[in-house]
Scaffold this motif. Sequence first.
Motif, PDB file in Angstrom:
ATOM      1  N   ARG A 335      -1.496  13.047   1.304  1.00  0.00           N
ATOM      2  CA  ARG A 335      -1.546  11.604   1.093  1.00  0.00           C
ATOM      3  C   ARG A 335      -2.746  11.033   1.838  1.00  0.00           C
ATOM      4  N   PRO A 336      -3.279   9.908   1.376  1.00  0.00           N
ATOM      5  CA  PRO A 336      -4.377   9.282   2.109  1.00  0.00           C
ATOM      6  C   PRO A 336      -3.911   8.754   3.459  1.00  0.00           C
ATOM      7  N   LYS A 359      -4.862  12.766   4.696  1.00  0.00           N
ATOM      8  CA  LYS A 359      -6.280  13.100   4.535  1.00  0.00           C
ATOM      9  C   LYS A 359      -7.110  11.849   4.778  1.00  0.00           C
ATOM     10  N   ASN A 360      -8.119  12.002   5.615  1.00  0.00           N
ATOM     11  CA  ASN A 360      -9.016  10.899   5.938  1.00  0.00           C
ATOM     12  C   ASN A 360     -10.254  10.988   5.046  1.00  0.00           C
TER      13      ASN A 360
END
Length: 361
Positions: A335-336, A359-360
Amino acid sequence: MSKHFQLDGNYVRYEFSEFGGKFSPVNYDMPIPTGSEVLLKVDFCGVCHSDVHVHEGYYGLGQGRKLDLGERGIKLPVTLGHEVVGTVVSMGEKVEEVSVGQQKLIYPWIGCGECSVCQRGEENLCTKPGSLGVFKPGGYSEYILVPHQRYLESLGSLNPANASLLACSGLTTFSAIKKIQPVHNEEFVVVVGCGGLGQLAIKTLVLSGIENVIAVDVSEEKREIAKSSGAKFAFDPRDEKIAELVAEAGNGNCIAVLDFVGNDQTMEFGLGVLRKGGKFVAVGLHGGEIRYPIPFLITKAISIIGSYTGTLGEMKELVEFANKHDLVNIPVEIRPLEQAESAVEDLSAGRVPGRIILKNG
Protein backbone atom coordinates in the motif's frame (compact mmCIF):
# COMPACT_ATOMS: atom_id res chain seq x y z
CA MET A 1 29.43 18.40 8.50
CA SER A 2 27.63 15.67 6.58
CA LYS A 3 29.23 13.78 3.70
CA HIS A 4 28.04 14.00 0.12
CA PHE A 5 25.05 16.14 -0.71
CA GLN A 6 22.53 17.60 1.70
CA LEU A 7 18.85 17.48 0.78
CA ASP A 8 17.01 20.76 1.06
CA GLY A 9 13.43 21.48 2.00
CA ASN A 10 10.92 19.47 3.98
CA TYR A 11 9.77 15.88 4.26
CA VAL A 12 6.58 14.27 5.59
CA ARG A 13 6.08 11.98 8.58
CA TYR A 14 2.72 10.30 9.25
CA GLU A 15 2.25 10.63 13.00
CA PHE A 16 -0.38 10.70 15.73
CA SER A 17 -0.39 13.18 18.59
CA GLU A 18 -2.61 11.22 21.00
CA PHE A 19 -2.86 7.50 21.66
CA GLY A 20 -5.66 6.01 19.60
CA GLY A 21 -5.87 9.22 17.59
CA LYS A 22 -5.82 10.01 13.89
CA PHE A 23 -2.67 9.92 11.78
CA SER A 24 -1.67 13.22 10.20
CA PRO A 25 0.94 14.10 7.57
CA VAL A 26 3.32 16.58 9.20
CA ASN A 27 6.11 18.49 7.45
CA TYR A 28 9.57 18.54 9.03
CA ASP A 29 12.84 20.17 8.03
CA MET A 30 15.13 17.68 6.32
CA PRO A 31 17.60 16.41 8.96
CA ILE A 32 21.34 16.95 8.55
CA PRO A 33 23.23 13.81 9.62
CA THR A 34 26.37 14.41 11.70
CA GLY A 35 28.98 12.17 13.25
CA SER A 36 27.99 8.51 12.81
CA GLU A 37 24.42 9.25 11.62
CA VAL A 38 23.02 8.04 8.29
CA LEU A 39 19.99 9.51 6.50
CA LEU A 40 17.96 7.16 4.31
CA LYS A 41 14.98 7.61 2.05
CA VAL A 42 12.34 5.12 3.19
CA ASP A 43 11.56 2.65 0.40
CA PHE A 44 9.39 0.10 2.23
CA CYS A 45 8.04 -0.22 5.76
CA GLY A 46 6.18 -3.20 7.19
CA VAL A 47 3.06 -2.71 9.31
CA CYS A 48 3.48 -4.76 12.48
CA HIS A 49 1.15 -5.71 15.34
CA SER A 50 3.48 -3.80 17.65
CA ASP A 51 2.39 -0.68 15.74
CA VAL A 52 -1.20 -1.46 16.73
CA HIS A 53 -0.27 -1.68 20.42
CA VAL A 54 1.82 1.49 20.38
CA HIS A 55 -0.98 3.36 18.61
CA GLU A 56 -3.46 2.14 21.24
CA GLY A 57 -1.06 3.26 23.95
CA TYR A 58 -1.24 0.23 26.23
CA TYR A 59 -0.77 -3.49 26.73
CA GLY A 60 -3.55 -5.46 28.41
CA LEU A 61 -2.51 -7.04 31.72
CA GLY A 62 -5.69 -9.00 32.35
CA GLN A 63 -8.72 -8.34 34.56
CA GLY A 64 -9.18 -4.89 33.06
CA ARG A 65 -5.69 -3.68 33.96
CA LYS A 66 -3.49 -1.91 31.42
CA LEU A 67 0.18 -1.05 31.05
CA ASP A 68 0.27 2.60 29.95
CA LEU A 69 2.94 3.03 27.28
CA GLY A 70 3.09 6.76 27.86
CA GLU A 71 4.31 6.01 31.36
CA ARG A 72 6.91 3.67 29.85
CA GLY A 73 8.66 6.50 28.05
CA ILE A 74 6.91 6.72 24.67
CA LYS A 75 6.58 10.41 23.87
CA LEU A 76 3.92 11.95 21.66
CA PRO A 77 3.74 12.62 18.77
CA VAL A 78 4.75 9.17 17.48
CA THR A 79 5.89 8.21 13.99
CA LEU A 80 5.49 4.43 13.82
CA GLY A 81 7.33 1.96 11.58
CA HIS A 82 10.24 -0.27 12.61
CA GLU A 83 10.43 -2.68 9.64
CA VAL A 84 12.27 -0.44 7.21
CA VAL A 85 14.27 -0.83 4.02
CA GLY A 86 15.72 2.44 2.78
CA THR A 87 18.26 3.98 0.42
CA VAL A 88 21.21 5.95 1.80
CA VAL A 89 21.10 9.62 0.77
CA SER A 90 23.52 11.32 3.18
CA MET A 91 25.73 10.63 6.19
CA GLY A 92 27.84 12.20 8.91
CA GLU A 93 31.59 12.73 8.73
CA LYS A 94 32.44 9.60 10.77
CA VAL A 95 30.64 7.15 8.48
CA GLU A 96 33.00 5.06 6.35
CA GLU A 97 31.33 1.76 5.43
CA VAL A 98 28.21 2.80 3.52
CA SER A 99 27.71 4.82 0.35
CA VAL A 100 24.99 7.00 -1.10
CA GLY A 101 22.61 4.93 -3.21
CA GLN A 102 22.99 1.68 -1.24
CA GLN A 103 19.74 0.02 -0.17
CA LYS A 104 19.80 -1.25 3.42
CA LEU A 105 17.68 -3.08 5.97
CA ILE A 106 17.57 -1.09 9.22
CA TYR A 107 17.93 -2.69 12.66
CA PRO A 108 15.47 -0.65 14.77
CA TRP A 109 15.93 -2.03 18.33
CA ILE A 110 18.51 0.51 19.43
CA GLY A 111 19.67 0.80 23.04
CA CYS A 112 21.79 3.28 24.96
CA GLY A 113 24.96 1.55 23.77
CA GLU A 114 26.64 1.92 27.17
CA CYS A 115 24.97 -0.41 29.72
CA SER A 116 25.99 -4.02 30.37
CA VAL A 117 23.00 -5.29 28.36
CA CYS A 118 24.05 -3.31 25.29
CA GLN A 119 27.69 -4.34 25.76
CA ARG A 120 26.51 -7.98 25.60
CA GLY A 121 24.95 -7.22 22.23
CA GLU A 122 21.38 -7.29 23.54
CA GLU A 123 20.35 -3.73 22.73
CA ASN A 124 16.77 -4.91 22.22
CA LEU A 125 16.61 -5.50 26.01
CA CYS A 126 18.11 -2.15 27.05
CA THR A 127 16.18 -0.32 29.79
CA LYS A 128 16.91 3.03 28.09
CA PRO A 129 15.75 2.18 24.57
CA GLY A 130 15.82 4.42 21.53
CA SER A 131 13.97 2.06 19.21
CA LEU A 132 13.06 3.51 15.83
CA GLY A 133 9.30 3.69 15.28
CA VAL A 134 8.67 3.54 19.03
CA PHE A 135 10.85 5.98 20.95
CA LYS A 136 12.30 7.74 17.89
CA PRO A 137 10.69 8.53 14.51
CA GLY A 138 10.27 5.44 12.35
CA GLY A 139 9.44 4.43 8.82
CA TYR A 140 5.93 5.85 8.39
CA SER A 141 7.88 8.67 6.85
CA GLU A 142 9.59 9.77 3.65
CA TYR A 143 13.02 9.79 5.31
CA ILE A 144 14.53 8.22 8.42
CA LEU A 145 17.64 9.10 10.45
CA VAL A 146 19.68 6.16 11.80
CA PRO A 147 22.23 6.89 14.57
CA HIS A 148 25.02 4.57 13.35
CA GLN A 149 26.04 2.61 10.28
CA ARG A 150 26.24 -0.63 12.29
CA TYR A 151 22.43 -0.74 12.27
CA LEU A 152 22.37 -1.06 8.46
CA GLU A 153 22.47 -4.47 6.78
CA SER A 154 22.83 -5.26 3.08
CA LEU A 155 19.96 -7.18 1.50
CA GLY A 156 21.89 -9.47 -0.81
CA SER A 157 19.48 -10.94 -3.34
CA LEU A 158 16.34 -10.42 -1.24
CA ASN A 159 13.19 -8.72 -2.52
CA PRO A 160 13.49 -5.33 -0.76
CA ALA A 161 9.77 -5.00 0.00
CA ASN A 162 9.47 -8.38 1.70
CA ALA A 163 12.93 -8.03 3.27
CA SER A 164 11.58 -5.19 5.43
CA LEU A 165 9.75 -7.85 7.46
CA LEU A 166 13.06 -9.27 8.66
CA ALA A 167 13.65 -6.29 10.98
CA CYS A 168 10.86 -7.34 13.36
CA SER A 169 8.51 -10.13 12.24
CA GLY A 170 11.30 -12.27 10.86
CA LEU A 171 13.74 -11.36 13.62
CA THR A 172 11.19 -11.99 16.37
CA THR A 173 10.36 -15.46 15.04
CA PHE A 174 14.01 -16.29 14.36
CA SER A 175 15.02 -15.35 17.91
CA ALA A 176 12.08 -17.28 19.41
CA ILE A 177 12.96 -20.39 17.40
CA LYS A 178 16.60 -20.23 18.54
CA LYS A 179 15.32 -20.42 22.14
CA ILE A 180 13.71 -23.86 21.59
CA GLN A 181 16.53 -25.57 19.74
CA PRO A 182 17.69 -28.26 19.38
CA VAL A 183 14.50 -30.03 18.29
CA HIS A 184 14.88 -33.72 17.47
CA ASN A 185 13.24 -35.45 14.52
CA GLU A 186 10.50 -37.15 16.52
CA GLU A 187 9.54 -33.99 18.45
CA PHE A 188 6.77 -31.55 17.52
CA VAL A 189 6.54 -27.76 17.68
CA VAL A 190 3.14 -26.07 18.05
CA VAL A 191 2.68 -22.63 16.47
CA VAL A 192 -0.26 -20.69 17.96
CA GLY A 193 -1.44 -17.82 15.78
CA CYS A 194 -0.76 -18.06 12.05
CA GLY A 195 -0.80 -14.45 10.94
CA GLY A 196 2.34 -12.83 9.55
CA LEU A 197 4.63 -13.93 12.39
CA GLY A 198 3.20 -17.43 12.60
CA GLN A 199 3.59 -17.93 8.86
CA LEU A 200 7.22 -16.80 9.00
CA ALA A 201 7.79 -19.05 12.02
CA ILE A 202 6.44 -22.13 10.22
CA LYS A 203 8.58 -21.43 7.15
CA THR A 204 11.67 -20.81 9.29
CA LEU A 205 11.11 -24.02 11.27
CA VAL A 206 10.68 -26.12 8.14
CA LEU A 207 13.64 -24.53 6.34
CA SER A 208 15.71 -25.20 9.49
CA GLY A 209 14.90 -28.92 9.20
CA ILE A 210 12.12 -28.96 11.84
CA GLU A 211 9.29 -30.57 9.89
CA ASN A 212 6.91 -31.67 12.67
CA VAL A 213 4.91 -28.47 13.00
CA ILE A 214 1.34 -28.14 14.27
CA ALA A 215 -0.48 -24.88 13.48
CA VAL A 216 -3.36 -23.49 15.56
CA ASP A 217 -5.52 -20.56 14.43
CA VAL A 218 -9.18 -19.55 14.45
CA SER A 219 -9.07 -18.53 10.77
CA GLU A 220 -9.61 -21.25 8.18
CA GLU A 221 -7.77 -19.11 5.63
CA LYS A 222 -4.73 -18.80 7.87
CA ARG A 223 -4.79 -22.53 8.67
CA GLU A 224 -4.65 -23.25 4.94
CA ILE A 225 -1.75 -20.82 4.53
CA ALA A 226 -0.02 -22.53 7.45
CA LYS A 227 -0.31 -25.91 5.75
CA SER A 228 0.97 -24.48 2.48
CA SER A 229 3.92 -23.05 4.46
CA GLY A 230 4.80 -26.52 5.72
CA ALA A 231 2.71 -27.31 8.81
CA LYS A 232 1.81 -31.01 9.02
CA PHE A 233 -1.42 -30.33 10.90
CA ALA A 234 -3.64 -27.28 11.42
CA PHE A 235 -6.40 -27.05 14.02
CA ASP A 236 -9.10 -24.61 15.11
CA PRO A 237 -8.59 -23.76 18.82
CA ARG A 238 -12.35 -23.38 19.26
CA ASP A 239 -12.73 -27.14 18.90
CA GLU A 240 -13.67 -28.42 22.37
CA LYS A 241 -11.21 -31.30 21.94
CA ILE A 242 -8.32 -29.12 20.74
CA ALA A 243 -5.87 -30.28 23.41
CA GLU A 244 -6.60 -33.93 22.63
CA LEU A 245 -6.28 -33.33 18.87
CA VAL A 246 -2.90 -31.65 19.26
CA ALA A 247 -1.62 -34.26 21.70
CA GLU A 248 -2.68 -37.07 19.34
CA ALA A 249 -1.20 -35.39 16.26
CA GLY A 250 2.07 -34.82 18.09
CA ASN A 251 2.18 -38.32 19.58
CA GLY A 252 2.33 -36.72 23.03
CA ASN A 253 5.74 -35.35 22.11
CA CYS A 254 5.19 -31.58 21.84
CA ILE A 255 8.53 -30.21 22.95
CA ALA A 256 7.78 -26.53 22.30
CA VAL A 257 4.96 -24.04 21.82
CA LEU A 258 5.49 -20.70 20.07
CA ASP A 259 2.62 -18.42 21.04
CA PHE A 260 2.19 -15.49 18.63
CA VAL A 261 -1.15 -14.47 20.16
CA GLY A 262 -0.34 -14.13 23.85
CA ASN A 263 -3.59 -14.10 25.80
CA ASP A 264 -4.92 -16.08 28.75
CA GLN A 265 -6.50 -18.79 26.59
CA THR A 266 -3.50 -19.42 24.32
CA MET A 267 -1.09 -19.63 27.22
CA GLU A 268 -3.33 -22.03 29.14
CA PHE A 269 -3.67 -24.19 26.03
CA GLY A 270 0.05 -24.09 25.19
CA LEU A 271 1.20 -24.99 28.68
CA GLY A 272 -1.32 -27.82 28.76
CA VAL A 273 -0.05 -29.60 25.62
CA LEU A 274 3.67 -29.51 26.45
CA ARG A 275 5.46 -32.73 27.34
CA LYS A 276 7.95 -32.98 30.19
CA GLY A 277 10.90 -30.67 29.65
CA GLY A 278 8.93 -28.63 27.11
CA LYS A 279 9.41 -24.92 26.40
CA PHE A 280 6.66 -22.33 26.08
CA VAL A 281 7.82 -19.20 24.27
CA ALA A 282 5.51 -16.21 24.62
CA VAL A 283 5.80 -13.72 21.75
CA GLY A 284 2.34 -12.22 21.16
CA LEU A 285 1.17 -9.25 23.18
CA HIS A 286 -2.62 -9.44 23.13
CA GLY A 287 -2.50 -9.36 26.91
CA GLY A 288 -3.64 -11.20 29.99
CA GLU A 289 -1.90 -13.09 32.77
CA ILE A 290 -0.48 -16.54 33.47
CA ARG A 291 -2.22 -18.89 35.89
CA TYR A 292 -0.50 -22.28 36.11
CA PRO A 293 -0.06 -24.69 39.02
CA ILE A 294 3.44 -24.41 40.43
CA PRO A 295 3.77 -28.19 41.11
CA PHE A 296 3.11 -28.86 37.39
CA LEU A 297 5.75 -26.31 36.42
CA ILE A 298 8.30 -28.08 38.59
CA THR A 299 7.43 -31.75 38.09
CA LYS A 300 7.10 -31.33 34.31
CA ALA A 301 10.24 -29.15 34.24
CA ILE A 302 8.53 -26.72 31.87
CA SER A 303 10.26 -23.50 30.80
CA ILE A 304 8.24 -20.33 30.22
CA ILE A 305 10.25 -17.89 28.11
CA GLY A 306 9.39 -14.37 27.07
CA SER A 307 10.90 -13.44 23.71
CA TYR A 308 11.10 -9.79 22.61
CA THR A 309 12.37 -9.02 19.09
CA GLY A 310 16.02 -10.07 18.68
CA THR A 311 19.61 -8.88 18.68
CA LEU A 312 21.56 -7.15 15.91
CA GLY A 313 23.70 -10.28 15.61
CA GLU A 314 20.59 -12.40 15.14
CA MET A 315 19.32 -10.08 12.40
CA LYS A 316 22.61 -10.50 10.54
CA GLU A 317 22.25 -14.30 10.88
CA LEU A 318 18.66 -14.05 9.68
CA VAL A 319 19.53 -12.06 6.55
CA GLU A 320 22.13 -14.69 5.66
CA PHE A 321 19.58 -17.46 6.33
CA ALA A 322 16.93 -15.71 4.23
CA ASN A 323 19.34 -15.34 1.32
CA LYS A 324 19.97 -19.10 1.36
CA HIS A 325 16.28 -19.99 1.54
CA ASP A 326 12.98 -18.74 0.17
CA LEU A 327 11.98 -17.33 3.56
CA VAL A 328 10.18 -14.03 2.92
CA ASN A 329 7.98 -15.31 0.12
CA ILE A 330 4.73 -14.93 2.11
CA PRO A 331 1.46 -13.18 1.19
CA VAL A 332 1.96 -9.41 1.33
CA GLU A 333 -0.08 -6.42 0.27
CA ILE A 334 1.72 -3.28 -0.88
CA ARG A 335 0.00 0.00 0.00
CA PRO A 336 1.16 3.59 -0.47
CA LEU A 337 2.70 5.27 2.56
CA GLU A 338 -0.23 7.67 2.66
CA GLN A 339 -2.50 4.77 3.72
CA ALA A 340 -0.59 4.06 6.95
CA GLU A 341 -3.60 4.77 9.15
CA SER A 342 -5.97 2.40 7.33
CA ALA A 343 -3.25 -0.27 7.33
CA VAL A 344 -2.96 -0.12 11.12
CA GLU A 345 -6.77 -0.15 11.45
CA ASP A 346 -7.12 -3.20 9.18
CA LEU A 347 -4.41 -5.09 11.06
CA SER A 348 -6.04 -4.27 14.39
CA ALA A 349 -9.41 -5.51 13.11
CA GLY A 350 -7.96 -8.83 11.89
CA ARG A 351 -8.60 -8.08 8.21
CA VAL A 352 -5.05 -8.90 7.08
CA PRO A 353 -4.33 -12.57 6.19
CA GLY A 354 -0.62 -11.95 5.67
CA ARG A 355 1.27 -8.67 5.98
CA ILE A 356 0.89 -5.09 4.74
CA ILE A 357 3.96 -3.26 3.49
CA LEU A 358 3.92 0.50 2.93
CA LYS A 359 5.74 1.86 -0.11
CA ASN A 360 7.12 5.38 -0.23
CA GLY A 361 6.80 6.83 -3.73
